[in-house]
Design an enzyme around this catalytic site. Structure first.
Site, mmCIF file in Angstrom:
data_model
loop_
_atom_site.group_PDB
_atom_site.id
_atom_site.type_symbol
_atom_site.label_atom_id
_atom_site.label_comp_id
_atom_site.label_asym_id
_atom_site.label_seq_id
_atom_site.Cartn_x
_atom_site.Cartn_y
_atom_site.Cartn_z
ATOM 1 N N CYS A 1 -5.269 12.015 13.466
ATOM 2 C CA CYS A 1 -5.953 10.746 13.241
ATOM 3 C C CYS A 1 -5.841 9.925 14.503
ATOM 4 C CB CYS A 1 -5.433 10.019 12.005
ATOM 5 S SG CYS A 1 -4.012 8.996 12.250
ATOM 6 N N LYS B 1 0.839 -1.208 0.000
ATOM 7 C CA LYS B 1 0.000 0.000 0.000
ATOM 8 C C LYS B 1 0.872 1.255 0.000
ATOM 9 C CE LYS B 1 -1.835 1.508 4.075
ATOM 10 N NZ LYS B 1 -1.468 2.887 4.446
ATOM 11 N N ASN B 2 1.857 1.285 0.909
ATOM 12 C CA ASN B 2 2.614 2.524 1.097
ATOM 13 C C ASN B 2 3.678 2.768 0.021
ATOM 14 O OD1 ASN B 2 1.017 3.063 3.240
ATOM 15 N ND2 ASN B 2 2.489 2.468 4.820
ATOM 16 N N ARG C 1 -8.845 -0.677 4.128
ATOM 17 C CA ARG C 1 -7.979 0.394 3.624
ATOM 18 C C ARG C 1 -6.608 -0.154 3.247
ATOM 19 N NH1 ARG C 1 -6.539 4.221 7.659
ATOM 20 N NH2 ARG C 1 -5.021 4.550 6.031
ATOM 21 N N ARG D 1 -0.036 13.775 13.906
ATOM 22 C CA ARG D 1 0.475 13.604 12.549
ATOM 23 C C ARG D 1 0.487 14.894 11.708
ATOM 24 N NH1 ARG D 1 -1.456 8.089 9.982
ATOM 25 N NH2 ARG D 1 0.456 8.428 8.844
ATOM 26 N N ASP E 1 4.139 0.015 12.183
ATOM 27 C CA ASP E 1 2.945 -0.573 11.556
ATOM 28 C C ASP E 1 2.757 -2.049 11.907
ATOM 29 O OD1 ASP E 1 2.380 1.854 10.432
ATOM 30 O OD2 ASP E 1 3.193 1.374 8.459
HETATM 31 N N1 EPU Z 1 6.069 14.198 11.546
HETATM 32 C C1 EPU Z 1 6.084 15.525 11.907
HETATM 33 N N2 EPU Z 1 5.931 16.473 10.927
HETATM 34 C C2 EPU Z 1 5.764 16.143 9.612
HETATM 35 C C3 EPU Z 1 5.754 14.777 9.251
HETATM 36 C C4 EPU Z 1 5.916 13.829 10.244
HETATM 37 O O1 EPU Z 1 6.235 15.858 13.081
HETATM 38 O O2 EPU Z 1 5.623 17.037 8.786
HETATM 39 C C5 EPU Z 1 6.236 13.159 12.582
HETATM 40 C C6 EPU Z 1 4.995 12.284 12.725
HETATM 41 O O3 EPU Z 1 4.024 12.868 13.549
HETATM 42 C C7 EPU Z 1 5.592 11.015 13.294
HETATM 43 C C8 EPU Z 1 6.955 10.940 12.611
HETATM 44 O O4 EPU Z 1 7.236 12.256 12.146
HETATM 45 O O5 EPU Z 1 5.765 11.159 14.663
HETATM 46 C C9 EPU Z 1 7.053 9.993 11.440
HETATM 47 O O6 EPU Z 1 5.930 10.164 10.602
HETATM 48 P P1 EPU Z 1 6.005 9.967 9.034
HETATM 49 O O7 EPU Z 1 5.850 11.276 8.368
HETATM 50 O O8 EPU Z 1 7.179 9.139 8.652
HETATM 51 O O9 EPU Z 1 4.662 9.133 8.747
HETATM 52 P P2 EPU Z 1 3.815 9.213 7.429
HETATM 53 O O10 EPU Z 1 4.689 9.496 6.283
HETATM 54 O O11 EPU Z 1 2.628 10.085 7.661
HETATM 55 C C10 EPU Z 1 4.062 6.704 6.753
HETATM 56 C C11 EPU Z 1 3.133 5.559 6.497
HETATM 57 C C12 EPU Z 1 2.513 5.116 7.818
HETATM 58 C C13 EPU Z 1 3.653 4.685 8.747
HETATM 59 C C14 EPU Z 1 4.641 5.844 8.927
HETATM 60 C C15 EPU Z 1 5.857 5.467 9.754
HETATM 61 C C16 EPU Z 1 2.364 5.997 4.254
HETATM 62 C C17 EPU Z 1 1.244 6.364 3.338
HETATM 63 N N3 EPU Z 1 2.092 5.979 5.566
HETATM 64 O O12 EPU Z 1 3.265 7.732 7.325
HETATM 65 O O13 EPU Z 1 1.699 3.995 7.537
HETATM 66 O O14 EPU Z 1 3.136 4.324 9.998
HETATM 67 O O15 EPU Z 1 5.104 6.286 7.634
HETATM 68 O O16 EPU Z 1 6.538 4.405 9.180
HETATM 69 O O17 EPU Z 1 3.450 5.698 3.799
HETATM 70 C C18 EPU Z 1 -0.089 2.506 7.864
HETATM 71 O O18 EPU Z 1 0.173 2.002 6.754
HETATM 72 O O19 EPU Z 1 -0.900 1.976 8.673
HETATM 73 C C19 EPU Z 1 0.554 3.750 8.252
HETATM 74 C C20 EPU Z 1 0.086 4.532 9.233
#
Ligand code: EPU
Length: 417
Positions: free
Chosen positions: A116, A22-23, A396, A121, A304
């Protein structure tokens, strides 16, 4: 609304094939916006999140055609630039459209993803990085509005390695003027997969998979053909399920090198794991040993799979400590697991789990994607029948999960509520 019914107590046995990730699929689909013409994407899983990004991009003028084994994504004409609240609220990853839309059209208006179930996030790091590349950004009525008359390469340092943030900036940078260097970049396999896709489109990217990615902008991108990597989280979910049910499962079409930290923990729980190039065999022990886990960015143990591993620890011999370091509220499955007889104490970002001889089936509520998977796993080993409500979360991100578990011998079925 559907619910999942599971009668526990059957060891899983047989072979299961992992779907595309998915990701990795979501950024690959978003990347199609970067060049006019028809892209071919293979191994795209059939999931609600994939439907959501397709719906948004269809509204932007992109045409999708389904074929046997691949989808065609034609971004010949991109006429829109907005991702509406109604769709973004169901999938935060819609923010992945910001970078490619800005790159292609110089304009984007994306509903700001709210908090969420698993945490606040924020997307501040995405926005800060795009601003550093020269985009003009402002928030209005819940939307991020972005404009640019030409993004410029620069050096970006992420305070926290963000997965979708790194992907967004990679997609913005491939057609920017000059060089972009992303420092403290995320190193997840999904980043490397996106880099592969972008390179097939003609992009110049180096260092993906390390914490420094450098990108030389080009104006010559063209559509590409890409095969999305297997879903390491789905594979890990089957590995944990095989271990906790005392089963014997071969997980095919996966990449064990993406699962090193997970395999190590599954082995420490007493399971026997055999790794091949693109498959894993997991034979569960008669008694699960307790194991401590701390979630970390890749190559550490993935957040995850934390909820699913906790379900396993609920039936382990002794105590285990599970620490969540990525998201601030990713223990929402705990109160539901407790309804099934689990003994878990939460202290901040740590959960202390006291393994029980057996869990009991109960009606439980899914609250997010991975929490739902953990409840299904708990149901597979619980005495009696478990009803998991609100399984739209599962749809999802897991393709045909109940069919795959049923084919491994589980007593699991879906019912309309
Ligand atoms: N963060 C910030 N500011 C930002 C972006 C992130 O503070 O602008 C923080 C987040 O709050 C978190 C950390 O940085 O504490 C890491 O978050 P990240 O941005 O890496 O998460 P994401 O990109 O929103 C993706 C996956 C998630 C997975 C996370 C961590 C996708 C579409 N989603 O989310 O997948 O948990 O990386 O590996 O790639 C899932 O599939 O169930 C899922 C939640």
């Amino acid at each position: 609304m559907d619910k999942m019914m599971i009668t526990g107590g059957r060891p899983l046995k047989g072979t299961v094939k992992v779907s595309g990730a998915k990701n990795a699929a979501l950024p690959a689909i978003a990347a199609c916006l970067l060049a006019p013409g028809k892209n071919i994407l293979r191994n795209i899983p059939r999931l609600r999140d994939v439907d959501t990004i397709r719906k948004i991009m269809t509204q932007l003028g992109v045409e999708f055609t389904d074929h046997d084994g691949f989808i065609e994504v034609d971004a010949g004409t991109v006429k829109g630039y907005a991702a509406p609240y109604e769709l973004v609220k169901t999938m935060r990853a819609s923010i992945l459209l910001l970078g490619p839309l800005l790159a292609r059209s110089g304009r984007a208006k994306i509903s700001l993803p709210g908090g969420c179930a698993i945490g606040e996030r924020p997307v501040n790091l995405h926005l800060k990085a795009l601003a550093a590349m020269g985009a003009d950004l402002y928030l209005e009525h819940g939307y991020v509005n972005a404009r640019s008359s030409g993004l410029k390469g620069t050096t970006i340092f992420f305070d926290i390695p963000t997965v979708t943030g790194t992907e967004n900036i990679m997609m913005a940078a491939v057609t920017a003027h000059g060089n972009t260097i992303i420092k403290n970049a995320a190193k997840e396999p999904e980043i490397k997969d996106l880099a592969e896709m972008l390179r097939s489109m003609g992009a110049f990217i180096e260092g993906d998979g390390t914490d420094t990615i450098s990108i030389q902008g080009t104006s010559g991108l063209k559509p590409a053909e890409h095969f999305v990597i297997p879903d390491r989280i789905e594979a890990g979910t089957f590995a944990i399920a095989a271990a906790m049910t005392g089963g014997d499962v071969t997980i095919e079409k996966c990449r064990p090198e993406h699962l090193t930290a997970v395999i190590e923990k599954v082995e420490a729980s007493g399971a026997k794991v055999i790794q091949n190039e693109d498959s894993l065999s997991v034979k569960g022990p008669s008694t699960i040993e307790s194991v401590d886990v701390k979630t970390m960015p890749f190559p550490g143990f993935p957040t995850d799979l934390q909820a699913q591993f906790m379900a396993c620890m609920c039936i382990a011999k002794g105590w285990s400590m599970i620490r969540e370091t990525i998201f601030e509220n990713r223990f929402i499955h705990v109160s539901e697991l407790k309804r099934m007889g689990a003994v878990i104490e939460i202290n901040g970002n740590q959960a202390l789990v006291k393994g029980q001889n057996q869990l009991q089936g109960a009606p439980v509520m899914a609250t997010d994607l991975r929490a739902s998977a953990s409840l299904v796993l708990a149901g597979l080993v619980a005495g009696g029948t478990t009803e998991v409500h609100r399984i739209y979360h599962l749809d999802r991100g897991y393709e045909a999960l109940e069919k795959k578990f049923a084919a491994l011998g589980a007593s699991i079925w879906r019912e309309k509520v």
